[in-house]
Design a protein around this motif. Structure first.
Motif, PDB file in Angstrom:
ATOM      1  N   GLY A 106       0.801  -1.218   0.000  1.00 37.14           N
ATOM      2  CA  GLY A 106       0.000   0.000   0.000  1.00 37.14           C
ATOM      3  C   GLY A 106       0.831   1.263   0.000  1.00 37.14           C
ATOM      4  N   LEU A 107       1.933   1.261  -0.748  1.00 37.96           N
ATOM      5  CA  LEU A 107       2.837   2.407  -0.790  1.00 37.96           C
ATOM      6  C   LEU A 107       2.493   3.316  -1.956  1.00 37.96           C
ATOM      7  CD1 LEU A 107       6.206   0.539  -0.137  1.00 37.96           C
ATOM      8  CD2 LEU A 107       4.751   1.709   1.529  1.00 37.96           C
ATOM      9  N   PHE A 108       2.287   4.597  -1.651  1.00 40.91           N
ATOM     10  CA  PHE A 108       1.981   5.562  -2.709  1.00 40.91           C
ATOM     11  C   PHE A 108       3.251   5.902  -3.484  1.00 40.91           C
ATOM     12  CE2 PHE A 108       1.534  10.073  -4.091  1.00 40.91           C
ATOM     13  CZ  PHE A 108       0.574   9.841  -5.064  1.00 40.91           C
ATOM     14  N   PRO A 109       3.235   5.783  -4.817  1.00 35.96           N
ATOM     15  CA  PRO A 109       4.461   5.936  -5.610  1.00 35.96           C
ATOM     16  C   PRO A 109       4.751   7.389  -6.004  1.00 35.96           C
ATOM     17  CG  PRO A 109       2.693   5.205  -7.027  1.00 35.96           C
ATOM     18  CD  PRO A 109       2.106   5.287  -5.632  1.00 35.96           C
ATOM     19  N   ARG A 110       4.945   8.258  -5.011  1.00 31.39           N
ATOM     20  CA  ARG A 110       5.185   9.672  -5.337  1.00 31.39           C
ATOM     21  C   ARG A 110       6.416   9.855  -6.204  1.00 31.39           C
ATOM     22  NH1 ARG A 110       4.878  13.821  -7.246  1.00 31.39           N
ATOM     23  NH2 ARG A 110       4.322  15.855  -6.374  1.00 31.39           N
ATOM     24  N   LEU A 120       1.717   2.777 -19.613  1.00 30.05           N
ATOM     25  CA  LEU A 120       1.975   2.849 -18.181  1.00 30.05           C
ATOM     26  C   LEU A 120       1.068   1.902 -17.405  1.00 30.05           C
ATOM     27  CD1 LEU A 120       2.357   6.720 -17.776  1.00 30.05           C
ATOM     28  CD2 LEU A 120       4.198   5.023 -17.818  1.00 30.05           C
ATOM     29  N   ALA A 121      -0.201   1.823 -17.821  1.00 27.26           N
ATOM     30  CA  ALA A 121      -1.158   0.961 -17.119  1.00 27.26           C
ATOM     31  C   ALA A 121      -0.775  -0.503 -17.231  1.00 27.26           C
ATOM     32  CB  ALA A 121      -2.564   1.176 -17.663  1.00 27.26           C
ATOM     33  N   ALA A 122      -0.180  -0.887 -18.338  1.00 26.70           N
ATOM     34  CA  ALA A 122       0.248  -2.275 -18.497  1.00 26.70           C
ATOM     35  C   ALA A 122       1.352  -2.632 -17.506  1.00 26.70           C
ATOM     36  CB  ALA A 122       0.726  -2.513 -19.932  1.00 26.70           C
ATOM     37  N   ALA A 123       2.084  -1.609 -17.047  1.00 30.86           N
ATOM     38  CA  ALA A 123       3.152  -1.846 -16.074  1.00 30.86           C
ATOM     39  C   ALA A 123       2.679  -1.646 -14.647  1.00 30.86           C
ATOM     40  CB  ALA A 123       4.336  -0.914 -16.360  1.00 30.86           C
ATOM     41  N   TRP A 124       1.854  -0.579 -14.416  1.00 36.17           N
ATOM     42  CA  TRP A 124       1.438  -0.255 -13.043  1.00 36.17           C
ATOM     43  C   TRP A 124       0.217   0.659 -13.131  1.00 36.17           C
ATOM     44  CZ3 TRP A 124       5.423   1.738  -8.867  1.00 36.17           C
ATOM     45  CH2 TRP A 124       4.828   1.677  -7.607  1.00 36.17           C
ATOM     46  N   LEU A 125      -0.944   0.097 -12.867  1.00 37.52           N
ATOM     47  CA  LEU A 125      -2.186   0.835 -13.049  1.00 37.52           C
ATOM     48  C   LEU A 125      -2.290   2.045 -12.123  1.00 37.52           C
ATOM     49  CD1 LEU A 125      -4.908   1.095 -14.478  1.00 37.52           C
ATOM     50  CD2 LEU A 125      -5.882  -0.395 -12.719  1.00 37.52           C
ATOM     51  N   THR A 126      -1.823   1.935 -10.884  1.00 39.45           N
ATOM     52  CA  THR A 126      -1.905   3.061  -9.961  1.00 39.45           C
ATOM     53  C   THR A 126      -1.241   4.303 -10.544  1.00 39.45           C
ATOM     54  OG1 THR A 126      -2.108   1.803  -7.905  1.00 39.45           O
ATOM     55  CG2 THR A 126      -1.006   3.925  -7.750  1.00 39.45           C
ATOM     56  N   VAL A 127      -0.116   4.136 -11.194  1.00 38.48           N
ATOM     57  CA  VAL A 127       0.603   5.268 -11.770  1.00 38.48           C
ATOM     58  C   VAL A 127      -0.154   5.832 -12.974  1.00 38.48           C
ATOM     59  CG1 VAL A 127       2.751   5.995 -12.888  1.00 38.48           C
ATOM     60  CG2 VAL A 127       2.820   4.459 -10.910  1.00 38.48           C
ATOM     61  N   ALA A 128      -0.624   4.965 -13.838  1.00 41.07           N
ATOM     62  CA  ALA A 128      -1.350   5.429 -15.023  1.00 41.07           C
ATOM     63  C   ALA A 128      -2.641   6.144 -14.635  1.00 41.07           C
ATOM     64  CB  ALA A 128      -1.650   4.256 -15.942  1.00 41.07           C
ATOM     65  N   GLU A 129      -3.378   5.557 -13.713  1.00 37.06           N
ATOM     66  CA  GLU A 129      -4.632   6.188 -13.277  1.00 37.06           C
ATOM     67  C   GLU A 129      -4.352   7.512 -12.587  1.00 37.06           C
ATOM     68  OE1 GLU A 129      -7.668   7.051 -10.141  1.00 37.06           O
ATOM     69  OE2 GLU A 129      -5.713   6.118  -9.771  1.00 37.06           O
ATOM     70  N   GLY A 130      -3.259   7.589 -11.830  1.00 35.33           N
ATOM     71  CA  GLY A 130      -2.892   8.842 -11.190  1.00 35.33           C
ATOM     72  C   GLY A 130      -2.531   9.914 -12.191  1.00 35.33           C
ATOM     73  N   LEU A 131      -1.853   9.526 -13.263  1.00 36.68           N
ATOM     74  CA  LEU A 131      -1.545  10.484 -14.329  1.00 36.68           C
ATOM     75  C   LEU A 131      -2.825  10.978 -14.989  1.00 36.68           C
ATOM     76  CD1 LEU A 131       0.310  12.001 -16.262  1.00 36.68           C
ATOM     77  CD2 LEU A 131       0.603   9.874 -17.555  1.00 36.68           C
ATOM     78  N   SER A 132      -3.762  10.081 -15.232  1.00 35.19           N
ATOM     79  CA  SER A 132      -5.039  10.468 -15.830  1.00 35.19           C
ATOM     80  C   SER A 132      -5.782  11.466 -14.939  1.00 35.19           C
ATOM     81  CB  SER A 132      -5.911   9.226 -16.065  1.00 35.19           C
ATOM     82  OG  SER A 132      -7.160   9.571 -16.624  1.00 35.19           O
ATOM     83  N   MET A 147     -10.165  -2.667  -2.585  1.00 39.05           N
ATOM     84  CA  MET A 147      -9.855  -4.032  -2.994  1.00 39.05           C
ATOM     85  C   MET A 147      -8.727  -4.066  -4.013  1.00 39.05           C
ATOM     86  SD  MET A 147     -13.012  -5.356  -5.420  1.00 39.05           S
ATOM     87  CE  MET A 147     -12.584  -6.910  -6.142  1.00 39.05           C
ATOM     88  N   GLY A 148      -8.530  -2.987  -4.737  1.00 41.27           N
ATOM     89  CA  GLY A 148      -7.453  -2.877  -5.712  1.00 41.27           C
ATOM     90  C   GLY A 148      -6.896  -1.465  -5.702  1.00 41.27           C
ATOM     91  N   LEU A 149      -5.891  -1.232  -6.541  1.00 42.39           N
ATOM     92  CA  LEU A 149      -5.208   0.062  -6.558  1.00 42.39           C
ATOM     93  C   LEU A 149      -4.804   0.470  -5.139  1.00 42.39           C
ATOM     94  CD1 LEU A 149      -7.216   2.212  -9.159  1.00 42.39           C
ATOM     95  CD2 LEU A 149      -5.006   1.100  -9.454  1.00 42.39           C
ATOM     96  N   THR A 150      -4.252  -0.465  -4.415  1.00 43.65           N
ATOM     97  CA  THR A 150      -3.937  -0.227  -3.011  1.00 43.65           C
ATOM     98  C   THR A 150      -2.739   0.697  -2.821  1.00 43.65           C
ATOM     99  OG1 THR A 150      -2.774  -2.352  -3.078  1.00 43.65           O
ATOM    100  CG2 THR A 150      -4.982  -2.337  -2.142  1.00 43.65           C
ATOM    101  N   GLY A 151      -1.997   0.959  -3.901  1.00 43.61           N
ATOM    102  CA  GLY A 151      -0.929   1.939  -3.811  1.00 43.61           C
ATOM    103  C   GLY A 151      -1.418   3.359  -3.953  1.00 43.61           C
ATOM    104  N   SER A 152      -2.643   3.537  -4.408  1.00 40.69           N
ATOM    105  CA  SER A 152      -3.211   4.876  -4.603  1.00 40.69           C
ATOM    106  C   SER A 152      -3.813   5.388  -3.297  1.00 40.69           C
ATOM    107  CB  SER A 152      -4.289   4.828  -5.684  1.00 40.69           C
ATOM    108  OG  SER A 152      -4.860   6.093  -5.901  1.00 40.69           O
ATOM    109  N   THR A 153      -3.703   6.689  -3.083  1.00 42.40           N
ATOM    110  CA  THR A 153      -4.348   7.289  -1.911  1.00 42.40           C
ATOM    111  C   THR A 153      -5.740   7.751  -2.315  1.00 42.40           C
ATOM    112  OG1 THR A 153      -3.427   9.462  -2.402  1.00 42.40           O
ATOM    113  CG2 THR A 153      -2.160   8.055  -0.972  1.00 42.40           C
ATOM    114  N   VAL A 154      -6.734   7.040  -1.884  1.00 45.43           N
ATOM    115  CA  VAL A 154      -8.137   7.387  -2.124  1.00 45.43           C
ATOM    116  C   VAL A 154      -8.782   7.615  -0.769  1.00 45.43           C
ATOM    117  CG1 VAL A 154     -10.345   6.617  -3.054  1.00 45.43           C
ATOM    118  CG2 VAL A 154      -8.218   6.036  -4.242  1.00 45.43           C
TER     119      VAL A 154
END
Length: 380
Positions: free
Chosen positions: A38-42, A79-91, A203-210
């Motif tokens: 659950g680490l946010f990838p700043r 980016l999403a193919a590698a790490w969805l949290t990062v791609a969704e955060g960019l979006s 349940m998913g995207l646990t690296g994202s801060t929501v």
């Protein structure tokens, strides 16, 4: 890997090559562990910023990359193919910049937009509320004018980057005139009275801060209002049209990753003396997965091309989001099936892909809302 693409320029080809390198070398190796903990990838967003990826679809004259939306969405997919949290955060970040870039006054863009697009700042989009998700016109967060400021009170919900964003694009009520009483404010992340609740246990995207985002007497200068009072809902809905294409691209990237992992496993896994990919039951399942991914990709790219040509694209964006995210859910579920018992374990990434796919059907408007949008556009 995604199918070969016809890109609009050599510059775009070089950009995607850079993105693939970043995704392969910097993101993919860290994704599983970060999501597990659950680490946010700043740092990943700082890397994207230094690489010039946080403002790609905006004009160069306002600090952006000046590239077509079609190219930007392919960046998201990679980016999403590698790490969805990062791609969704960019979006989310790109959507957070949209109101100021599209509707802001020249002096506002000159003052704030360069930093927002420049790479070091990270944005969040604060629209939804605990009781106003699919119905944003019923929001209750209020911004009351007090001299040269607005005083903001209320709670936003399901905010990606809540508590870690450098700025929030906030939709708040400035009058009781229903949907016409909502305005858009650009809020600095360090504003006194702005705080985030504990992160949601997703349940998913646990690296994202929501999390919920709370405003308690937060003072925001009136000069930070984007466009006139009451224009906020129009701005929000316009931003969502583009944001939905971002989510569609993310969904295709996730589905592609699930397909790639499934094919890799099916070639290696032996049963009854041969690879399971040689069994027609598995072969047909993989073929259907591939057909879904390719179809979803074509759908979002066509919507993006309409946007780039200045044509109406609201219906096409809703269709792309609907098709791509439903496809991602099906493909990731089928990927778990292809891997069998191994797919149900955390030793392989497909169970994480399946958990992550679900939320793509929910945010930026649930897929039920997409059907409403499509139906309304057809009735026009």
């Amino acid at each position: 890997m995604p199918a070969e693409r016809v890109l609009p320029s050599t510059e775009a080809e070089d950009l995607l090559s850079l993105v693939r390198e970043i995704a392969r070398d910097e993101l993919a190796p860290k994704a599983a562990e970060a999501e597990e903990q659950g680490l946010f990838p700043r740092d990943a967003f700082r890397l994207l910023g230094r690489s010039g990826l946080l403002g790609l679809p905006y004009p160069e004259e306002i600090g952006g990359g000046g590239l077509p939306y079609e190219v930007y969405l392919q960046v998201l997919e990679e980016l999403a193919a590698a790490w969805l949290t990062v791609a969704e955060g960019l979006s989310v970040h790109v959507m957070s910049c949209y109101p100021l870039a599209r509707y802001g006054a020249d002096e506002q863009r000159d003052r704030w937009l360069g930093d927002m697009l420049g790479g070091e700042l990270l944005g969040a989009y604060a629209l939804s509320e605990p009781h106003a998700g699919s119905d944003p016109a019923s929001m209750t967060t209020r911004a009351t004018r007090d001299g040269a400021d607005y005083v903001v009170n209320g709670t936003k919900a399901w905010i990606t980057h809540a508590g870690v964003a450098d700025f929030y694009t906030l939709m708040a009520r400035t009058s009781d005139d229903g949907g016409n009483g909502i305005s858009c404010l650009l809020v600095d992340g360090g504003t006194e009275g702005v705080s985030a609740a504990p992160r949601e246990r997703t349940m998913g995207l646990t690296g994202s801060t929501v999390a919920q985002l709370r405003f308690q007497g937060a003072r925001v200068a009136a000069e930070r209002r984007v466009a006139q009072e009451g224009a906020g809902l129009k701005i929000a809905l316009s931003a969502l049209d583009s944001g939905r294409l971002g989510i569609a691209a993310c969904a295709v990237g996730l589905a592609q990753a699930a397909l790639d992992e499934s094919v890799r496993y099916a070639k290696q896994r032996k049963q009854f003396g041969k690879s399971i990919i040689d069994f027609q039951g598995v072969e047909f399942l993989l073929a259907d997965m591939a057909a879904g991914v390719e179809s979803a990709r074509a759908t979002y790219l066509e919507a993006a091309r309409r946007r780039d040509r200045g044509l109406p694209f609201r219906r096409q964006a809703a269709i792309a989001k609907l098709v791509a995210t439903d496809t991602a859910m099906k493909v990731t579920t089928d990927a778990v099936q292809v891997l069998g018992g191994a797919g149900y374990t955390r030793d392989f990434p497909v169970e994480r892909y399946m958990r992550e796919a679900k939320v793509l059907q929910i945010f930026e408007g649930t897929n039920q809302i997409q059907r409403l949008v499509i139906g309304r556009e057809l009735r026009r």
